[in-house]
Design a protein around this motif. Sequence first.
Motif, short mmCIF file in Angstrom:
data_model
loop_
_atom_site.label_atom_id
_atom_site.label_comp_id
_atom_site.label_asym_id
_atom_site.label_seq_id
_atom_site.Cartn_x
_atom_site.Cartn_y
_atom_site.Cartn_z
N GLY A 15 -0.95 -55.31 -4.25
CA GLY A 15 -2.32 -55.03 -3.85
C GLY A 15 -2.86 -56.02 -2.85
N GLY A 16 -4.00 -55.63 -2.22
CA GLY A 16 -4.62 -56.47 -1.21
C GLY A 16 -5.88 -57.15 -1.69
N ALA A 27 -6.80 -51.05 -14.56
CA ALA A 27 -6.21 -49.80 -15.05
C ALA A 27 -4.70 -49.90 -15.27
CB ALA A 27 -6.51 -48.67 -14.07
N ALA A 28 -4.04 -50.83 -14.58
CA ALA A 28 -2.57 -50.86 -14.57
C ALA A 28 -1.95 -51.02 -15.95
CB ALA A 28 -2.09 -51.98 -13.65
N LYS A 29 -2.65 -51.73 -16.85
CA LYS A 29 -2.10 -51.95 -18.19
C LYS A 29 -1.86 -50.64 -18.93
CE LYS A 29 -6.83 -52.63 -19.90
NZ LYS A 29 -7.81 -53.62 -20.40
N MET A 30 -2.62 -49.59 -18.58
CA MET A 30 -2.45 -48.30 -19.23
C MET A 30 -1.11 -47.66 -18.88
SD MET A 30 -5.25 -48.29 -20.85
CE MET A 30 -5.20 -46.64 -21.54
N TRP A 31 -0.52 -48.09 -17.77
CA TRP A 31 0.79 -47.57 -17.34
C TRP A 31 1.87 -48.65 -17.44
CZ3 TRP A 31 -3.76 -45.85 -15.23
CH2 TRP A 31 -3.96 -44.47 -15.20
N ASN A 32 1.57 -49.75 -18.13
CA ASN A 32 2.54 -50.84 -18.28
C ASN A 32 3.03 -51.34 -16.92
OD1 ASN A 32 2.74 -51.13 -21.18
ND2 ASN A 32 3.67 -49.09 -21.16
N LEU A 33 2.11 -51.49 -15.98
CA LEU A 33 2.47 -51.91 -14.64
C LEU A 33 1.96 -53.32 -14.34
CD1 LEU A 33 1.80 -48.65 -12.60
CD2 LEU A 33 3.96 -49.89 -12.69
N VAL A 34 2.81 -54.10 -13.73
CA VAL A 34 2.43 -55.42 -13.23
C VAL A 34 1.86 -55.25 -11.83
CG1 VAL A 34 3.31 -57.66 -12.43
CG2 VAL A 34 4.11 -56.69 -14.59
N VAL A 35 0.76 -55.93 -11.56
CA VAL A 35 0.12 -55.90 -10.24
C VAL A 35 0.23 -57.29 -9.62
CG1 VAL A 35 -1.99 -55.47 -8.94
CG2 VAL A 35 -1.51 -54.14 -11.00
N LEU A 36 0.66 -57.34 -8.37
CA LEU A 36 0.75 -58.60 -7.64
C LEU A 36 -0.07 -58.47 -6.36
CD1 LEU A 36 1.92 -61.41 -7.19
CD2 LEU A 36 3.98 -60.37 -6.29
N SER A 37 -0.98 -59.41 -6.14
CA SER A 37 -1.87 -59.35 -4.97
C SER A 37 -1.67 -60.56 -4.07
CB SER A 37 -3.32 -59.28 -5.43
OG SER A 37 -4.20 -59.46 -4.33
N TYR A 38 -1.79 -60.31 -2.77
CA TYR A 38 -1.69 -61.39 -1.79
C TYR A 38 -3.05 -61.71 -1.16
CZ TYR A 38 -1.83 -57.37 1.33
OH TYR A 38 -2.20 -56.20 1.96
N GLY A 39 -4.09 -60.93 -1.48
CA GLY A 39 -5.36 -61.13 -0.79
C GLY A 39 -6.58 -61.09 -1.67
N SER A 40 -6.41 -61.28 -2.98
CA SER A 40 -7.54 -61.18 -3.90
C SER A 40 -8.02 -62.57 -4.31
CB SER A 40 -7.14 -60.40 -5.16
OG SER A 40 -6.80 -59.07 -4.82
N SER A 41 -9.28 -62.86 -4.01
CA SER A 41 -9.82 -64.19 -4.33
C SER A 41 -10.84 -64.17 -5.46
CB SER A 41 -10.47 -64.79 -3.08
OG SER A 41 -11.55 -63.98 -2.64
#
Length: 305
Positions: A15-16, A27-41
């Motif tokens: 994600g950005g 929301a990602a936890k509902m699909w067992n997904l890891v989210v990695l962001s390079y632009g979120s402060s």
Amino acid sequence: MTFCTTCPSKLMLLGGCSTVCTTIGEAAKMWNLVVLSYGSSSPALSDRQRFPTFFRTHPSATVHNPTRIRVMQKYNWSRVAILQQAEEVFISTVEDLEVRCKDAKIEIVTRQSFLTDPTDAVRNLKRQDARIIVGLFYVNAARRVLCEIYKHQLFGKSYVWFFIGWYEDNWFESHLEEENLNCTKEQMKMAAEGHMTTEALMWNKDNEKTISGMTAGDFRVRLNQALMERGFENRSTPVGYQEAPLAYDAVWSVALALNKTMERLTDVNKSIEEFDYSNKEIADELYKANERHSVPGSVGSSCLQ
């Protein structure tokens, strides 16, 4: 948040900005997904209860606040004002700043916020006789604020404005017509003169080779060359340029996490191809792979957090 039911399952999401990642991260936890962001402060994204599978290579916006406090203390500024856009990233940053100001015995004389139109908020700053003002907003809102600063004459030697440092070069001169701003470039320059900015260190200062085989300097050369080939040699740097090393590190983090997960699954006779959105076991392995490592020799200055 929907997924193609006939497509292969996504393993991770990259994600950005904070606005996007706040939604997908929650929301990602509902699909067992890891989210990695390079632009979120946004500081709010550090809340593990709310964002249990979220990681980022970008530092939290609260890293600016100690610097702001030190500058205020250096010049003996004991009364400050805050102007913020009503977005969670800025709200949570201001909450941290208020605590730090209180600890430093710095009085916040007023805190003004706006959603899209800063006219009334800037006018209120004038009424409160605000002189030292911390401004927290996205760049398009910053241009609107700056135009109002000019109209209300809140600039010059009697005023100090703190802005965010990740806006693109010459941000106060661009997009004026398309955003229907009733200020000229010269007026915007006058209002912007002398403002202060803070920004986190984005580039690794070590001149050592990273896992990619490049130093941070090598990566910068390659990036600038690619931009020149796309016609940016005679223009200011594009939006997102400052986050480029963090984005590069994030892609490497994804690759390393996937490799580590595949290794661990092989040891127990499982395969990463077995993952679907109900498979918490593999999701947990992906989470651990992100949690337990940072990018070896990152070109950016921030580790995975």
